[in-house]
Enzyme design. Structure first.
Site, PDB file in Angstrom:
ATOM      1  N   ASP A   1       0.848  -1.186   0.000  1.00  0.00           N
ATOM      2  CA  ASP A   1       0.000   0.000   0.000  1.00  0.00           C
ATOM      3  C   ASP A   1       0.888   1.242   0.000  1.00  0.00           C
ATOM      4  OD1 ASP A   1      -3.052   0.758   0.465  1.00  0.00           O
ATOM      5  OD2 ASP A   1      -1.811   2.227   1.507  1.00  0.00           O
ATOM      6  N   THR A   2       0.568   2.183  -0.866  1.00  0.00           N
ATOM      7  CA  THR A   2       1.350   3.415  -0.994  1.00  0.00           C
ATOM      8  C   THR A   2       0.492   4.599  -0.584  1.00  0.00           C
ATOM      9  OG1 THR A   2       2.626   2.474  -2.821  1.00  0.00           O
ATOM     10  CG2 THR A   2       2.687   4.863  -2.576  1.00  0.00           C
TER      11      THR A   2
END
Length: 199
Positions: free
Chosen positions: A79-80
């Site tokens: 996840d960014t």
């Protein structure tokens, strides 16, 4: 022995719909299998700092994976997030929100953090990478052109560094370019090799 050779007995499962992550892993020569899309509500506790959110969400995505892992399976989730002044900027819901996000990023430094989780039947390992990004001041016309041409509604912070906005707007980066794209591929390579060696 190179990593792709060490991975031969394993099945690396990439649980991500991001074409950028697929491109980066393939470009690194790492064999992987794309999982089917599954539901995971990407919410996080209020008490979490912005910097802790991506690692938390990558673990959440890992735990939400609906299939049991086989003996030779390694699940990869990521996840960014884009962080500006301590606030997480997620994916924009519409054009107006995308414009507002880019106006806020314009002329400022922000931070991109990607959390990555590797999991097999017995172990879970989570790590994160951080990059600081500086945007030059952007004009209203430039922001509108980018959003209307590239429609970055699937991207945290409303932009993709590998697109036009990255070419013309980003002055410098401190950290991994690929992390800003969505996956710190060099760090993943090292951490994945370590994960296999310690099995």
């Amino acid at each position: 022995m190179l990593l792709h050779e060490k991975l031969a007995p394993y099945r690396l499962l990439l649980a991500s719909q991001s074409p950028r992550r697929r491109e980066l892993i393939a470009g690194c020569g790492i064999p992987f299998t794309l999982t089917a899309k599954y539901d995971c509500e990407e919410s996080f506790p209020e008490g979490l700092t912005a910097e802790e959110v991506p690692a938390y969400l990558s673990r959440l995505k890992s735990e939400a994976y609906p299939e049991p892992l086989g003996a030779q399976d390694i699940l990869l989730t990521a996840d960014t997030v884009v962080i500006l002044e301590g606030e997480v900027l997620g994916k924009p819901h519409d054009r107006g929100e995308a414009i507002e996000m880019l106006k806020r990023l314009s002329g400022n430094r922000h931070t991109v953090i990607t959390g990555v989780t590797l999991r097999d039947q017995a172990r879970t390992h989570t790590f994160a990478a951080r990059s600081d990004v500086w945007f030059r001041p952007l004009s209203v016309e430039e922001i509108a052109h980018y959003i209307d041409t590239y429609r970055p509604y699937d991207k945290a912070g409303s932009y993709g560094i590998q697109e036009w906005i990255g070419y013309v707007g980003i002055e410098r980066i401190d950290g991994s370019f690929y992390n800003v794209m969505g996956l710190p591929i060099q760090k993943l390579y090292v951490e994945l090799e370590k994960f296999i060696n310690e099995a």
